[in-house]
Design an enzyme around this catalytic site. Structure first.
Site, PDB file in Angstrom:
ATOM      1  N   LYS A 183       0.831  -1.202   0.000  1.00  0.00           N
ATOM      2  CA  LYS A 183       0.000   0.000   0.000  1.00  0.00           C
ATOM      3  C   LYS A 183       0.870   1.260   0.000  1.00  0.00           C
ATOM      4  O   LYS A 183       1.915   1.298   0.647  1.00  0.00           O
ATOM      5  CB  LYS A 183      -0.909  -0.038   1.229  1.00  0.00           C
ATOM      6  CG  LYS A 183      -1.899   1.095   1.352  1.00  0.00           C
ATOM      7  CD  LYS A 183      -2.760   0.896   2.600  1.00  0.00           C
ATOM      8  CE  LYS A 183      -3.736   2.030   2.813  1.00  0.00           C
ATOM      9  NZ  LYS A 183      -4.540   1.818   4.044  1.00  0.00           N
ATOM     10  N   SER A 217      -9.331   2.266   3.747  1.00  0.00           N
ATOM     11  CA  SER A 217      -8.426   2.967   2.858  1.00  0.00           C
ATOM     12  C   SER A 217      -7.524   2.038   2.048  1.00  0.00           C
ATOM     13  O   SER A 217      -6.800   2.475   1.160  1.00  0.00           O
ATOM     14  CB  SER A 217      -7.553   3.922   3.663  1.00  0.00           C
ATOM     15  OG  SER A 217      -6.731   3.217   4.574  1.00  0.00           O
ATOM     16  N   SER A 235      -9.821  -0.123   7.756  1.00  0.00           N
ATOM     17  CA  SER A 235      -9.280   0.056   6.410  1.00  0.00           C
ATOM     18  C   SER A 235      -8.799  -1.208   5.724  1.00  0.00           C
ATOM     19  O   SER A 235      -8.548  -1.201   4.522  1.00  0.00           O
ATOM     20  CB  SER A 235      -8.133   1.077   6.437  1.00  0.00           C
ATOM     21  OG  SER A 235      -8.629   2.358   6.682  1.00  0.00           O
TER      22      SER A 235
END
Length: 466
Positions: free
Chosen positions: A89, A164, A188
């Protein structure tokens, strides 16, 4: 727009799990190079439509895969995950990669070192194929940013994959890699896992070391996302351990990750948490999850309704999350703030309005709630709940259109309470809506009990597939 299974169109190499790849590498029936190529081809194939990747590192991945191939050929593999294609990420440091945190305010320059989780994966031989999208600073539970645009759900491009860690969830769902590193400060990992039909595990806080520490503090966790509980467990075991740069880990003495999966859930006492800490449970989600609970009960598990041992957890979470956003904003020059996501600015300014006394009192309230959750998990083997209170909604929106919600936290009521209490929680898919959107099922264990939670998640995969 009609839905479709995201793995449609993915080749066999993109569907294999870590154990199958290790077996094939050992017998030399497959090469890490051809597997890495297939994963990156898949990433490039879907990225125009779904926008899950900020960067695909073809040269770096092929060099790492070639080195892995030589190790397997020489009988000197670094681990059982040597050569497994992995995404990271855009919020964790990666040596040689530009890490932007989804923000136009961050410099586009390569980092000089890996985050501890990344370093552990690299040391085990994982092949880093690509970087995945995040909203700005990972502040909300959908995935879009001014820097990289809107990430979309592979089941239906009109819908959000959540966030997220939305890019990581999409990568897992479509078969662009096996391991996917996500972060979870208020859901997330688990929210996008639920929205995209994959497995996402938020570990016990401190299981995976963090450096630098998140501005969002001790609600923020690093964990694995994958297409199966077995792969999530293998990835978590690789990333876990003590790192002296992360003081918030404490002594790092957690139960080992050595349980076999799946485990027999018959006779286990399980609390069913069905009322979110904020918002309301969508009736269609409730129906699918109730049916999943009935299948769990049919295996001999003893399932009883439970409520969380605290009120007004949304306000408590806001004290921690909003002040974290204020801390993050404080590091950004005033001249750059006009380019920041307006929602992030609103949250940060709300956080800055809390007094120091407010924050200390919130920390005390959190301690009381966390202790009560530890006591509840001493009484029950596991808690289970919906992964999210609602299915995926339209992409590009923080809250569903025409809803009464003001912020994403208001519809994330099955997620953020477990960040406050720091227990391990894993989401697995349990069904689809009538419109063909995935619904997730969350299983929660006592702090340190990640292995049993992941073993139970593997059992649920079997139960829900019947």
């Amino acid at each position: 727009m009609p839905f479709h299974n995201p793995l449609e169109g993915a080749g066999e190499l993109c569907r294999m799990d870590a154990a199958a790849l290790a077996k094939a590498y050992r017998t030399r029936s497959l090469s890490p190079v051809e597997v890495a190529k297939a994963a990156m081809d898949r990433a490039e194939e879907i990225n125009t439509d779904l926008n899950a990747f900020t960067h695909i590192d073809r040269d770096g991945a092929l060099a790492a895969a070639a080195a892995s191939e030589r190790r397997w050929k020489d009988g000197a593999s670094l681990s059982e995950v040597d050569g497994v294609p992995t995404t990271l990420k855009d919020i964790v440091w990666v040596e040689g990669w530009s890490v932007r945190y989804g923000s136009t305010t961050t410099p586009a320059q390569p980092y000089a070192e890996d985050a501890p989780s990344v370093a552990r994966l690299r040391k085990a031989g994982a092949v880093f194929i690509a970087q995945t999208t995040t909203p700005e600073f990972g502040w909300k539970a959908i995935t879009d940013s001014a820097l990289f645009g809107v990430t979309r759900n592979p089941w239906n491009k009109a819908k959000t994959p959540g966030g997220s860690s939305g890019g990581a969830a999409v990568a897992a769902a479509v078969g662009a890699g096996v391991f996917h590193l996500g972060t979870d400060g208020g859901g997330s990992i688990r929210i996008p896992a639920s929205f995209t039909g994959i497995v996402g595990h938020k570990p016990t806080f401190g299981r995976v070391p963090a450096h630098p520490l998140s501005a969002f503090g001790t609600v923020a966790h690093i964990g694995p996302m994958a297409r199966s509980a077995a792969d999530a467990a293998a990835m978590l075991k690789t990333m876990s351990g003590r790192d002296l740069r992360d003081w918030s880990q404490g002594a790092g003495k957690l139960a080992p990750l050595d349980h076999e999966a799946p485990i027999n859930l018959s006779g286990k006492r399980i609390g069913y948490w069905s009322k979110p800490a904020s918002g309301a449970l969508d009736p269609e989600v409730a129906g699918v999850v109730d049916a999943a609970v009935a299948r769990l009960s049919a295996t001999g598990a003893i399932v009883e309704p439970v409520d969380l041992p605290a009120d007004n957890l949304l306000d408590l979470f806001h004290h921690h999350w909003f002040t974290g956003a204020a801390a993050r904003l404080s590091s950004i020059p005033n001249a750059d703030r006009s380019a920041i996501d307006p929602g992030f600015l609103e949250v940060a300014r709300a956080g800055a309005a809390y007094s120091s006394t407010d924050l200390v009192l919130a920390q005390l309230r959190r301690g009381e709630y966390g202790a009560a959750m530890d006591l509840l998990l001493a009484e029950y083997d596991f808690l289970v709940s919906p992964g999210t209170a609602l299915p995926a909604f339209d992409a590009g929106l923080e809250v569903p259109a025409e809803s009464a919600f003001g912020r994403w936290t208001e519809w994330a009521g099955f997620a953020f309470p477990i960040n406050l209490s720091q227990q391990p929680a894993c989401v697995v898919p349990c069904g689809l809506t009538a419109a063909g959107l995935p619904i997730g099922f969350q299983i929660i264990g006592a702090r340190g009990d990640d292995a049993r939670v992941l073993s139970a998640a593997a059992s649920l995969e079997v139960i829900f597939s019947r």
